[in-house]
Design an enzyme around this catalytic site. Structure first.
Site, PDB file in Angstrom:
ATOM      1  CD  GLU A 141      -1.795   2.105   8.386  1.00 50.02           C
ATOM      2  OE1 GLU A 141      -1.556   2.356   7.203  1.00 50.02           O
ATOM      3  OE2 GLU A 141      -1.837   2.987   9.262  1.00 50.02           O
ATOM      4  N   GLY A 197      -7.560  20.460  19.117  1.00 52.41           N
ATOM      5  CA  GLY A 197      -7.204  21.874  19.117  1.00 52.41           C
ATOM      6  C   GLY A 197      -7.762  22.578  20.333  1.00 52.41           C
ATOM      7  N   GLY A 198      -7.852  23.884  20.240  1.00 53.31           N
ATOM      8  CA  GLY A 198      -8.305  24.673  21.383  1.00 53.31           C
ATOM      9  C   GLY A 198      -9.822  24.828  21.448  1.00 53.31           C
ATOM     10  CG  ASP A 232       0.516   0.814   4.774  1.00 49.65           C
ATOM     11  OD1 ASP A 232       1.727   0.765   5.045  1.00 49.65           O
ATOM     12  OD2 ASP A 232      -0.232  -0.170   4.868  1.00 49.65           O
ATOM     13  CD  GLN A 249      -2.803   1.303   2.408  1.00 45.77           C
ATOM     14  OE1 GLN A 249      -3.356   2.344   2.669  1.00 45.77           O
ATOM     15  NE2 GLN A 249      -2.992   0.234   3.152  1.00 45.77           N
TER      16      GLN A 249
HETATM   17  N1  COA Z   1      11.833 -10.296  -9.023  1.00 42.15           N
HETATM   18  C1  COA Z   1      12.485 -11.086  -8.133  1.00 42.15           C
HETATM   19  N2  COA Z   1      12.395 -10.920  -6.798  1.00 42.15           N
HETATM   20  C2  COA Z   1      11.593  -9.929  -6.356  1.00 42.15           C
HETATM   21  C3  COA Z   1      10.879  -9.063  -7.214  1.00 42.15           C
HETATM   22  C4  COA Z   1      11.028  -9.287  -8.616  1.00 42.15           C
HETATM   23  N3  COA Z   1      10.400  -8.527  -9.512  1.00 42.15           N
HETATM   24  N4  COA Z   1      10.175  -8.188  -6.483  1.00 42.15           N
HETATM   25  C5  COA Z   1      10.438  -8.486  -5.193  1.00 42.15           C
HETATM   26  N5  COA Z   1      11.280  -9.523  -5.106  1.00 42.15           N
HETATM   27  C6  COA Z   1      11.843 -10.136  -3.908  1.00 42.15           C
HETATM   28  C7  COA Z   1      12.711  -9.197  -3.129  1.00 42.15           C
HETATM   29  O1  COA Z   1      13.964  -9.047  -3.736  1.00 42.15           O
HETATM   30  C8  COA Z   1      12.775  -9.908  -1.789  1.00 42.15           C
HETATM   31  O2  COA Z   1      13.751 -10.911  -1.833  1.00 42.15           O
HETATM   32  P1  COA Z   1      14.950 -11.044  -0.732  1.00 42.15           P
HETATM   33  O3  COA Z   1      14.264 -11.171   0.570  1.00 42.15           O
HETATM   34  O4  COA Z   1      15.640 -12.284  -1.175  1.00 42.15           O
HETATM   35  O5  COA Z   1      15.770  -9.845  -0.804  1.00 42.15           O
HETATM   36  C9  COA Z   1      11.426 -10.599  -1.717  1.00 42.15           C
HETATM   37  O6  COA Z   1      10.829 -10.450  -3.007  1.00 42.15           O
HETATM   38  C10 COA Z   1      10.465 -10.095  -0.686  1.00 42.15           C
HETATM   39  O7  COA Z   1      10.456  -8.682  -0.628  1.00 42.15           O
HETATM   40  P2  COA Z   1      10.019  -7.965   0.730  1.00 42.15           P
HETATM   41  O8  COA Z   1       9.979  -6.529   0.546  1.00 42.15           O
HETATM   42  O9  COA Z   1      10.909  -8.481   1.822  1.00 42.15           O
HETATM   43  O10 COA Z   1       8.528  -8.522   0.914  1.00 42.15           O
HETATM   44  P3  COA Z   1       7.848  -9.163   2.211  1.00 42.15           P
HETATM   45  O11 COA Z   1       6.514  -9.616   1.750  1.00 42.15           O
HETATM   46  O12 COA Z   1       8.674 -10.155   2.889  1.00 42.15           O
HETATM   47  O13 COA Z   1       7.672  -7.904   3.209  1.00 42.15           O
HETATM   48  C11 COA Z   1       6.914  -5.707   3.796  1.00 42.15           C
HETATM   49  C12 COA Z   1       6.659  -6.968   2.972  1.00 42.15           C
HETATM   50  C13 COA Z   1       5.864  -4.699   3.411  1.00 42.15           C
HETATM   51  C14 COA Z   1       6.812  -6.037   5.283  1.00 42.15           C
HETATM   52  C15 COA Z   1       8.322  -5.171   3.477  1.00 42.15           C
HETATM   53  O14 COA Z   1       8.450  -5.020   2.100  1.00 42.15           O
HETATM   54  C16 COA Z   1       8.635  -3.862   4.166  1.00 42.15           C
HETATM   55  O15 COA Z   1       8.908  -3.797   5.359  1.00 42.15           O
HETATM   56  N6  COA Z   1       8.614  -2.748   3.402  1.00 42.15           N
HETATM   57  C17 COA Z   1       8.970  -1.441   3.888  1.00 42.15           C
HETATM   58  C18 COA Z   1       7.879  -0.843   4.721  1.00 42.15           C
HETATM   59  C19 COA Z   1       6.579  -0.771   3.991  1.00 42.15           C
HETATM   60  O16 COA Z   1       6.449  -0.223   2.938  1.00 42.15           O
HETATM   61  N7  COA Z   1       5.557  -1.307   4.660  1.00 42.15           N
HETATM   62  C20 COA Z   1       4.199  -1.069   4.289  1.00 42.15           C
HETATM   63  C21 COA Z   1       3.686  -1.954   3.298  1.00 42.15           C
HETATM   64  S1  COA Z   1       2.083  -1.391   2.909  1.00 42.15           S
END
Ligand code: COA
Length: 491
Positions: free
Chosen positions: A204, A312-313, A233, A82
């Site tokens: 979030e 607020g106030g 988010d 998001q």
């Molecule tokens: N091709 C190949 N690999 C891909 C890819 C693509 N096109 N797009 C994503 N990936 C891989 C990434 O490289 C990563 O691999 P790695 O762990 O080996 O480095 C993997 O997909 C997972 O990515 P990640 O961002 O860790 O996803 P997740 O589902 O584990 O975590 C979140 C999700 C949201 C918790 C995390 O991305 C995060 O903390 N983001 C920052 C904060 C944020 O935006 N949070 C709010 C989300 S609404």
């Protein structure tokens, strides 16, 4: 600004492509590469002080008919879920060409989350990814990396919200990106900024808690509460979008890109600024506008949850209206703004309170807020929330009916302004979405449906990157754009 599609050489943009890149592109494509210059840059206009401006003369076209605010900006959108998609959707509504890179066969994980129509992208996805193009690339495949490098050269901004370190693990370090394209802005959402929690994954509600929102939301006697508004988010996505636009503006002067970071904790705290204000005010004594003050409940050493007290106030509270016994949203937010105190007294049938020293001044009223709101509520309960709204608005008393999502979805004025929009989707059919909440008079947003997974892969390879048909086939044959055993939804 971004290198334009070679099929549209007539469109104007800032010159950016390096001679070598142009030569390579020309080799790939038979279309002539045209060097583009900004319309007004060479002309300039004199200012009174003699300084010359690079602004073109004011457009003579009618407002809303001279392109979009971010025309010419191309975004490499590596966002998911998001926070990041909120940001790039806004940029797309302002006219940026947003190319969403998705993992082959899977795509943004939200495509398949909270599915309501079998086989169709979820509303979660469609409502956060309007006006974008989708290309599938395996960023860990050597050929995928090659395509990504080309995209980095062709774009102005890379936006990502992967877990900390994920972009680096793909080989897309700042140094690598900056070397390929020194003008590129690299914008990231992370859960936390540098510090003890920087490596944490964040969603979030984690951000709402870590940013101070949850500890200050809810009722004093209850547990901390998260809010339905996605301040962690979508709120951080908004912050990031502003950072990107500011960096683009600075790049116009410096010619170079920079990193932009919006941490969710920071974004939430920014939205909770008034609560950090109150934390410091505690040193000077109780927070008199909090209703617990009037109830003689002592304050501790941190900002308490304030229920529905106004931040607020001007004291305010949520009051029952006619029908509250069966309708969970038959309520109104009522603000006892000082300048209209007399009007409030007349409306609720307490004209004597206007001059009674026990009620006549804001200071005198503070210890009695609960009693005053109880009295106002005995009046609001005799009217529907819309009747209260009409009566109060007549005499400038600020009130807000509690609108349900059903009422918002059906509200004609929100449809008229484009804030609530009906969109048609080839798989799911018609659905409602929230359009661009920021209205620019000379850059009108049209809401276009979200892309199917990989829908624009061929188009981007050929028209943005200038790969020949043979090269496109070769890249596809390498497996870098598809997932073995998994079919992309779009052909
Ligand atoms: N091709 C190949 N690999 C891909 C890819 C693509 N096109 N797009 C994503 N990936 C891989 C990434 O490289 C990563 O691999 P790695 O762990 O080996 O480095 C993997 O997909 C997972 O990515 P990640 O961002 O860790 O996803 P997740 O589902 O584990 O975590 C979140 C999700 C949201 C918790 C995390 O991305 C995060 O903390 N983001 C920052 C904060 C944020 O935006 N949070 C709010 C989300 S609404």
């Amino acid at each position: 600004m971004a290198k334009k599609a070679k099929s549209k050489p007539a469109r104007k943009a800032f010159r950016r492509a390096k001679p070598a890149a142009k030569k390579a592109a020309a080799k790939r494509s038979p279309v002539k590469v045209v060097t583009l210059k900004h319309k007004g840059a060479s002309r300039g206009t004199s200012r009174k002080n003699g300084a010359r401006s690079l602004l073109p003369p004011p457009s003579k076209k009618p407002f809303g008919r001279d392109g979009k605010a971010l025309d010419g900006v191309r975004i490499l959108d590596f966002t998911h879920v998001q926070s990041g998609p909120t940001c790039t959707q806004l940029l797309a509504w302002f006219g940026a060409d947003v190319i969403k890179v998705e993992r082959p066969g899977v795509g943004d994980i939200t495509r398949g989350q909270l599915v309501d129509v079998k086989g169709a992208d979820s509303l979660y996805f469609t409502m956060l990814n309007h006006n974008k193009r989708s290309i599938t690339i395996d960023s860990k495949h050597p050929e995928g990396k090659r395509v990504l490098n080309e995209l980095i050269k062709a774009c102005d901004v890379l936006v990502e919200n992967f877990a900390p370190g994920a972009l680096d693990r793909m080989g897309l370090t700042w140094e690598h990106i900056h070397k390929l394209n020194p003008r590129m802005i690299v914008a990231s959402v992370k859960g936390f900024g540098p510090g003890p929690y920087e490596d944490c994954k964040v969603y979030e509600n984690v951000a709402q808690c870590a940013g101070g929102a949850a500890s200050t939301t809810g009722f004093r006697e209850g547990p901390p509460l998260v809010t339905g508004a996605q301040i962690g988010d979508s709120g951080t996505g908004l912050h990031l979008a502003l950072g990107i636009v500011a960096a683009l503006y600075q790049r116009g002067r410096t010619g170079r890109g920079q990193k932009v970071l919006a941490a969710m904790q920071d974004g939430v705290l920014n939205l909770c600024r008034v609560k950090l204000r109150d934390q410091q005010r505690l040193k000077a004594g109780p927070l008199t506008e909090y209703s617990q003050y009037g109830q003689n409940i002592p304050f501790g050493d941190t900002v308490p949850r304030a229920g529905n007290d106004s931040g607020g106030g001007q004291p305010g509270w949520i009051l029952k209206c006619k029908g509250w016994e069966t309708d969970p949203n038959a309520y109104i937010y009522f603000i006892t703004q000082a300048p209209v105190w007399g009007a409030i007294c007349d409306v609720i049938g307490e004209p004597a309170w206007k001059t009674d020293p026990e009620y006549a001044t804001p200071k005198a009223r503070l210890p009695k807020l609960k009693q005053i709101f109880d009295r106002i509520e005995s009046w609001t309960m005799t009217k529907t929330k819309f009747e209260v709204m009409n009566i109060c608005n007549e005499v400038d008393i600020p009130v807000g009916p509690i609108l349900s999502m059903k009422e918002i979805a059906e509200e004609p004025s929100l449809r008229e302004t484009g804030t609530v929009v009906e969109v048609d989707h080839p798989v799911r059919g018609k659905y409602l979405t929230v359009g661009n909440p920021i209205k620019l008079s000379d850059s009108i947003s049209e809401v276009k449906r979200s892309p199917l997974l990989g829908e624009h892969t061929d188009e981007i390879l050929a028209k943005v990157l200038g790969f020949s048909k043979t090269e496109v086939e070769k890249i596809k044959g390498s497996g870098a754009l598809s997932a073995a055993g998994k079919e992309d939804k779009a052909a």
